[in-house]
Design a protein around this motif. Structure first.
Motif, PDB file in Angstrom:
ATOM      1  N   PHE A  72      39.679  40.190  34.429  1.00 47.28           N
ATOM      2  CA  PHE A  72      39.375  38.898  35.043  1.00 47.28           C
ATOM      3  C   PHE A  72      40.680  38.250  35.461  1.00 47.28           C
ATOM      4  O   PHE A  72      41.777  38.732  35.133  1.00 47.28           O
ATOM      5  N   ASP A 103      38.078  33.903  36.408  1.00 48.27           N
ATOM      6  CA  ASP A 103      37.219  34.365  37.487  1.00 48.27           C
ATOM      7  C   ASP A 103      36.846  35.817  37.198  1.00 48.27           C
ATOM      8  O   ASP A 103      37.720  36.658  36.998  1.00 48.27           O
ATOM      9  N   ILE A 104      35.552  36.076  37.138  1.00 47.73           N
ATOM     10  CA  ILE A 104      35.027  37.427  36.949  1.00 47.73           C
ATOM     11  C   ILE A 104      33.785  37.552  37.810  1.00 47.73           C
ATOM     12  O   ILE A 104      32.987  36.601  37.885  1.00 47.73           O
ATOM     13  N   TRP A 219      39.140  37.537  41.167  1.00 47.90           N
ATOM     14  CA  TRP A 219      39.447  38.873  40.660  1.00 47.90           C
ATOM     15  C   TRP A 219      38.888  39.934  41.608  1.00 47.90           C
ATOM     16  O   TRP A 219      37.801  39.747  42.158  1.00 47.90           O
TER      17      TRP A 219
END
Length: 413
Positions: A72, A103-104, A219
């Motif tokens: 991430f 952020d993933i 990501w």
């Protein structure tokens, strides 16, 4: 796939809320069926940022290793530029939360929840399966009718149906739970671009009068860009032409011009999102409860959708477990959810109010309105209270039930 015709809990919708709830309930030994109308997870989502408290919660619940294994991107800060001047910034490290926002990709997050639940007894996930109606007897929801991609229809009886099927919830409609839809003045267009080396890992809001861009590092190596447009303005935008659209974005943030020249080829490289809020006066009836966007739809401002969904789920799982134990047979009464609804409604109302205030500020277009907006944010930037204001919206604490932690530890041994 053979769908069970009876279960304790039928969850309609396999997004973050539905997938996580299914996993937490299955961990407790509760029979769960998650019905998701999509067959694949490889869809492009616009909101993929987990707030710091969500990260802490998921780690407590045992998902930390899976998150790390996937990878991430941590977001260090958010800043705002107005008419070429930097007027506001927030350092996420100063909130005192033992994590940064990450952020993933949302499909990866959902996949993590699904994989954890897949090996648990009493758990079934039915992909490519839609809810076409509810089974209602004497005013109580007793289950739902599910339709698979091949046309097979199955009546599933459940002690509780959970509507986790998003902003256009079919369950909400079939249950007769009316939503008050309030459109925003503007809608949103999103796009993805490769992230140049050395770009950094802070989110940016770039404003030029009544136009703005949200630029988010994502990501593994992308930028997600959101651009506002007038309500019902997509037709006019297309009429002006794609080159004019790219030029308009470049005028707001010239750094994006070479990236768009190389990678943004057509309207197919963009995604449209209609912006509105939906507030529901009644979230529950006997045998049914709504969560996530189905219960209270917020806007994309500050990207709170996935975090509100996780908060709903973590709060709701122990409520459902206690309600099922207290009523060994039959449907769960709506009154069992009164406290849950009151608590979550209060927080979501705060978020919606803040988002509407932000939208009004971003929509300013008169010279006086623009100057006053810039001055207000500049003053707020110098005050420590800005962390209290932002923290109330993006850092709401999650009360993880000790039973969920014990169950996780038991499964880890």
């Amino acid at each position: 796939m053979t769908i069970p015709t009876e279960t304790d809990v039928l969850i309609v919708g396999g997004g973050p809320a539905g997938a996580l709830l299914g996993c937490l309930l299955a961990r407790r030994g509760i029979g769960v069926l998650v019905a998701e109308k999509q067959t694949e997870l490889d869809r492009d989502f616009r909101g993929e940022t987990l707030a710091a408290p969500s990260v802490v919660t998921l780690r407590k619940l045992g998902f930390g290793p899976a998150l790390s294994s996937h990878g991430f991107l941590e977001t260090a800060a958010v800043s705002m530029r107005m008419e070429g001047r930097r007027v506001f910034s927030v350092d996420y490290g100063k909130f005192g939360v033992d994590a940064l926002p990450v952020d993933i990709p949302q499909p990866a997050l959902i996949g993590i929840f699904n994989e954890e639940a897949a090996g648990l007894p009493g758990y079934t996930r039915a992909a490519g399966t839609a809810c076409t109606g509810l089974l209602i007897e004497d005013g109580t929801v007793r289950g739902a009718v599910l339709k698979q991609k091949d046309g097979t229809r199955t009546e599933v009886r459940a002690r509780l149906v959970v509507g986790a099927d998003g902003r256009f919830s079919k369950v909400r409609k079939e249950a007769g739970l009316a939503a008050r839809i309030q459109p925003m003045e503007r809608d949103f267009l999103s796009l993805k671009l490769p992230r140049p080396a050395g770009w950094g890992n802070h989110a940016e809001l770039i404003v030029d009068r009544d136009k703005h861009l949200v630029v988010l590092p994502t990501w593994p190596d992308f930028l997600r860009v959101g651009h506002n447009l007038p309500k019902r303005g997509m037709g006019a935008l297309r009429k002006e032409g794609f080159e004019a659209f790219r030029a308009g974005i470049a005028a707001i943030d010239p750094r994006l011009e070479p990236l768009m020249e190389e990678h943004l080829r057509s309207w197919d490289d963009t995604g449209f999102l209609e912006i509105f809020t939906a507030e529901v006066d009644q979230w529950a009836r006997d045998g049914l409860i709504l969560i996530g966007d189905a219960s209270h739809t917020c806007t994309p401002i500050l990207g709170q959708g996935v975090n509100l969904a996780i908060q709903d789920t973590v709060c709701l799982a122990p409520v459902i477990a206690r309600a099922l134990a207290a009523t060994p047979s039959g449907s769960v009464p709506a009154a069992e959810f009164d406290r849950f609804v009151a608590t979550r409604r209060k927080h979501k109302t705060v978020v919606t109010r803040f988002q509407r205030m932000q939208e009004r500020a971003l929509a300013q277009h008169t010279p006086m309105g623009v100057r006053l907006r810039r001055a207000r944010f500049s003053v707020l930037d110098k005050l420590p209270v800005k962390y209290a204001v932002f923290g109330k919206v993006i850092n709401a604490p999650h009360q993880v039930d000790p039973a969920d932690l014990r169950v996780h530890l038991a499964h880890s041994r």
